[in-house]
Design a protein around this motif. Structure first.
Motif, PDB file in Angstrom:
ATOM      1  N   ALA A   1       4.791  -0.171   0.891  1.00 55.50           N
ATOM      2  CA  ALA A   1       3.859  -0.355  -0.229  1.00 55.50           C
ATOM      3  C   ALA A   1       3.576   0.963  -0.961  1.00 55.50           C
ATOM      4  O   ALA A   1       3.393   0.985  -2.176  1.00 55.50           O
ATOM      5  CB  ALA A   1       2.559  -0.962   0.285  1.00 55.50           C
ATOM      6  N   ARG A   2       3.560   2.054  -0.208  1.00 51.40           N
ATOM      7  CA  ARG A   2       3.238   3.356  -0.814  1.00 51.40           C
ATOM      8  C   ARG A   2       4.283   3.746  -1.861  1.00 51.40           C
ATOM      9  O   ARG A   2       5.489   3.620  -1.624  1.00 51.40           O
ATOM     10  CB  ARG A   2       3.182   4.414   0.289  1.00 51.40           C
ATOM     11  CG  ARG A   2       2.758   5.742  -0.226  1.00 51.40           C
ATOM     12  CD  ARG A   2       2.371   6.667   0.907  1.00 51.40           C
ATOM     13  NE  ARG A   2       2.144   7.993   0.363  1.00 51.40           N
ATOM     14  CZ  ARG A   2       2.339   9.119   1.029  1.00 51.40           C
ATOM     15  NH1 ARG A   2       2.747   9.083   2.280  1.00 51.40           N
ATOM     16  NH2 ARG A   2       2.110  10.275   0.453  1.00 51.40           N
ATOM     17  N   GLY A   3       3.790   4.200  -3.000  1.00 50.41           N
ATOM     18  CA  GLY A   3       4.713   4.598  -4.065  1.00 50.41           C
ATOM     19  C   GLY A   3       5.418   3.405  -4.678  1.00 50.41           C
ATOM     20  O   GLY A   3       6.423   3.555  -5.388  1.00 50.41           O
ATOM     21  N   TYR A   4       4.874   2.209  -4.430  1.00 50.04           N
ATOM     22  CA  TYR A   4       5.520   0.966  -4.911  1.00 50.04           C
ATOM     23  C   TYR A   4       4.490   0.070  -5.605  1.00 50.04           C
ATOM     24  O   TYR A   4       4.585  -0.150  -6.802  1.00 50.04           O
ATOM     25  CB  TYR A   4       6.166   0.270  -3.706  1.00 50.04           C
ATOM     26  CG  TYR A   4       7.024  -0.938  -4.047  1.00 50.04           C
ATOM     27  CD1 TYR A   4       8.053  -0.859  -4.974  1.00 50.04           C
ATOM     28  CD2 TYR A   4       6.803  -2.154  -3.408  1.00 50.04           C
ATOM     29  CE1 TYR A   4       8.835  -1.962  -5.260  1.00 50.04           C
ATOM     30  CE2 TYR A   4       7.591  -3.270  -3.690  1.00 50.04           C
ATOM     31  CZ  TYR A   4       8.600  -3.166  -4.617  1.00 50.04           C
ATOM     32  OH  TYR A   4       9.385  -4.256  -4.908  1.00 50.04           O
TER      33      TYR A   4
ATOM     34  N   GLN B   1      10.828  -9.433   0.176  1.00 55.35           N
ATOM     35  CA  GLN B   1       9.571  -9.501   0.926  1.00 55.35           C
ATOM     36  C   GLN B   1       8.401  -9.778  -0.019  1.00 55.35           C
ATOM     37  O   GLN B   1       8.488  -9.501  -1.209  1.00 55.35           O
ATOM     38  CB  GLN B   1       9.312  -8.155   1.598  1.00 55.35           C
ATOM     39  CG  GLN B   1      10.383  -7.739   2.568  1.00 55.35           C
ATOM     40  CD  GLN B   1       9.822  -6.784   3.603  1.00 55.35           C
ATOM     41  OE1 GLN B   1       9.255  -7.219   4.596  1.00 55.35           O
ATOM     42  NE2 GLN B   1       9.967  -5.491   3.343  1.00 55.35           N
ATOM     43  N   PRO B   2       7.262 -10.263   0.545  1.00 53.03           N
ATOM     44  CA  PRO B   2       6.086 -10.559  -0.297  1.00 53.03           C
ATOM     45  C   PRO B   2       5.621  -9.372  -1.145  1.00 53.03           C
ATOM     46  O   PRO B   2       5.154  -9.562  -2.262  1.00 53.03           O
ATOM     47  CB  PRO B   2       5.023 -10.969   0.729  1.00 53.03           C
ATOM     48  CG  PRO B   2       5.805 -11.532   1.881  1.00 53.03           C
ATOM     49  CD  PRO B   2       7.076 -10.730   1.937  1.00 53.03           C
ATOM     50  N   VAL B   3       5.779  -8.141  -0.645  1.00 51.69           N
ATOM     51  CA  VAL B   3       5.332  -6.986  -1.430  1.00 51.69           C
ATOM     52  C   VAL B   3       6.100  -6.889  -2.749  1.00 51.69           C
ATOM     53  O   VAL B   3       5.587  -6.372  -3.757  1.00 51.69           O
ATOM     54  CB  VAL B   3       5.458  -5.675  -0.599  1.00 51.69           C
ATOM     55  CG1 VAL B   3       6.919  -5.256  -0.412  1.00 51.69           C
ATOM     56  CG2 VAL B   3       4.644  -4.540  -1.197  1.00 51.69           C
ATOM     57  N   MET B   4       7.313  -7.439  -2.774  1.00 52.14           N
ATOM     58  CA  MET B   4       8.099  -7.430  -4.022  1.00 52.14           C
ATOM     59  C   MET B   4       7.485  -8.392  -5.043  1.00 52.14           C
ATOM     60  O   MET B   4       7.503  -8.126  -6.252  1.00 52.14           O
ATOM     61  CB  MET B   4       9.562  -7.785  -3.737  1.00 52.14           C
ATOM     62  CG  MET B   4      10.284  -6.698  -2.943  1.00 52.14           C
ATOM     63  SD  MET B   4      11.853  -7.223  -2.222  1.00 52.14           S
ATOM     64  CE  MET B   4      12.792  -7.700  -3.658  1.00 52.14           C
ATOM     65  N   ALA B   5       6.918  -9.504  -4.541  1.00 57.79           N
ATOM     66  CA  ALA B   5       6.243 -10.447  -5.452  1.00 57.79           C
ATOM     67  C   ALA B   5       5.037  -9.759  -6.082  1.00 57.79           C
ATOM     68  O   ALA B   5       4.792  -9.874  -7.293  1.00 57.79           O
ATOM     69  CB  ALA B   5       5.827 -11.698  -4.682  1.00 57.79           C
ATOM     70  N   GLN B   6       4.312  -9.002  -5.266  1.00 53.97           N
ATOM     71  CA  GLN B   6       3.141  -8.273  -5.769  1.00 53.97           C
ATOM     72  C   GLN B   6       3.552  -7.253  -6.833  1.00 53.97           C
ATOM     73  O   GLN B   6       2.940  -7.157  -7.897  1.00 53.97           O
ATOM     74  CB  GLN B   6       2.485  -7.571  -4.571  1.00 53.97           C
ATOM     75  CG  GLN B   6       1.136  -6.971  -4.860  1.00 53.97           C
ATOM     76  CD  GLN B   6       0.634  -6.123  -3.692  1.00 53.97           C
ATOM     77  OE1 GLN B   6       1.156  -6.190  -2.564  1.00 53.97           O
ATOM     78  NE2 GLN B   6      -0.370  -5.310  -3.956  1.00 53.97           N
TER      79      GLN B   6
END
Ligand SMILES: Cc1cc2nc3c(=O)[nH]c(=O)nc-3n(C[C@H](O)[C@H](O)[C@H](O)COP(=O)(O)O)c2cc1C
Length: 377
Positions: A362-365, A42-47
């Motif tokens: 996203a939290r804790g990530y 997912q995009p959050v992994m790119a971030q």
């Protein structure tokens, strides 16, 4: 008078196969389970990865090369075009920040619960169950918290056809990782997963050409290496091993001889690095009675990355003392996206909230702040 920085060796550049790393801080692979339930990044992994792009090299979380080798909710895979597209966003985000990133290619073998395989038995070199238990898939009323645990099961002994298929899956995974823009790949031959299951005598009782002698037990790794290096040059390939770990029922009658054989194979193929999990301090794994690091170093002329409970000072001493060329950090990377800056400048490290290590969004990530706010123009 010259002032010698307290941690100096860690911040010297390093030639790692085809890549020039600006420093010797490696981000160790960390499963964080933020892919979709269909195992798509997912995009959050790119971030998340882009936040950590200033290290010498990022090694991604373990990434399944085949659904049969995937046994953990929301871990990423690399067997479909959607997965390749998801990973491409990750590699582009890391490259945009000037970083380098390898994909960790993974197959869990006997450690996959049947719950992930429509009730089928998992596969392994021999019909011996892993010790302990692991996360089962979420129940229908899942609320996002900790997943239920179930014990490992006895795997079906792989036949020649099963072995050939898994080797093909590694080659396909490598081709897909290249297509997704990775700078290289790390073959996960550690921590009790399928390659390790073939390597170690406790889990490999085969009487065919894949079991018995060390030459036979390393044959599966050799075939995987052949499949991967057919897709990408060996100087962009690394191998991760943990020959002295006894977790999950692993164990070998002669870990040193086994490690030496793997080191000789790595040398023969000309791979960029060996990533050895062998802690010098207690922590994630027990301290081995007879460490193999020096034997590996004597045989393997490429880069040696050490891992396991290091901090800036011990990592620096390890490199300065010639015991390794680089050191990887796992748990410190959870809460310290700016680990390189913190270690270089002697800033305190933040503590991770382990409740969100393997579950959540996203939290804790991606919400751990840098010690010093970045000034953007
Ligand atoms: C949350 C978490 C996830 C991990 N996931 C992986 C993984 O996907 N692949 C792998 O090879 N090791 C994995 N490991 C092991 C780490 O890479 C590393 O070997 C271990 O944390 C010890 O290093 P450290 O003391 O710097 O944390 C994981 C460890 C943790 C804590």
């Amino acid at each position: 008078m010259t002032v010698i920085a307290p941690v100096d060796a860690l911040f010297q550049p390093l030639q790692l196969g085809a890549l020039t790393l600006p420093n010797r801080v490696i981000m160790a692979p960390l499963t964080r389970a933020r892919a979709t339930p269909e195992n798509v990044p997912q995009p959050v992994m790119a971030q998340y990865y882009a936040q950590r792009a200033d290290c010498g090299l990022i090694v991604t979380e373990a990434t399944a090369v085949d659904p049969q080798g995937m046994g953990w909710y929301r871990v990423p895979g690399i067997w479909t075009s959607e997965m390749i597209d998801g990973w491409r966003e990750v590699t582009e985000a890391v490259h945009a920040r000037g970083g380098r990133i390898f994909s960790q290619l993974w197959h869990m073998g006997r450690l996959v619960l049947p719950d992930y395989l429509d009730g089928e038995q998992p596969i392994g070199p021999s019909p011996i169950a892993g010790e302990g238990q692991t996360f089962a898939p979420p129940p229908p009323d899942y609320d996002g918290g900790f997943l239920p645990m179930k014990p490992y099961v006895i795997p079906r002994e792989m036949n020649a056809d099963d072995i050939a298929k898994v080797v093909v899956a590694y080659g396909r995974g490598a081709a897909h990782a290249r297509e997704a823009g990775f700078d290289g790949m790390e073959i996960h031959a550690a921590n009790g997963y399928i390659i390790d299951q073939f390597l170690q005598s406790n889990t490999n009782r085969r009487t065919d050409g894949y079991g018995g002698s060390i030459a036979n037990r390393t044959r599966f790794l050799r075939e995987v290496l052949q499949a991967v290096t057919a897709q990408i040059d060996a100087d962009r390939v690394g191998i991760r091993i943990s020959p002295t770990s006894e977790r999950k029922g692993m164990g070998d009658e002669n870990p040193r001889a086994l490690a030496e054989a793997v080191a000789a194979m790595a040398q023969e193929f000309g791979v960029a690095y060996i990533h050895l999990i062998e802690p010098v301090a207690s922590g994630f794994m027990e301290k081995p009675e007879n460490p193999v690091v020096e034997s590996v170093r004597k045989i393997f002329g490429g880069v040696l990355i050490q891992n396991g409970s290091f901090d800036a000072e011990s990592a620096d001493a390890c490199i300065a003392g010639g015991k390794a060329d680089a050191v990887s950090f796992g748990r410190p990377y959870i809460a310290n996206p700016d680990l390189v800056t913190r270690m270089r400048d002697g800033l305190p490290l933040a503590d991770a909230n382990m409740d969100f290590a393997y579950v959540g969004e996203a939290r804790g990530y991606v919400d751990y702040p840098a010690a010093r706010p970045t000034v953007t123009a």
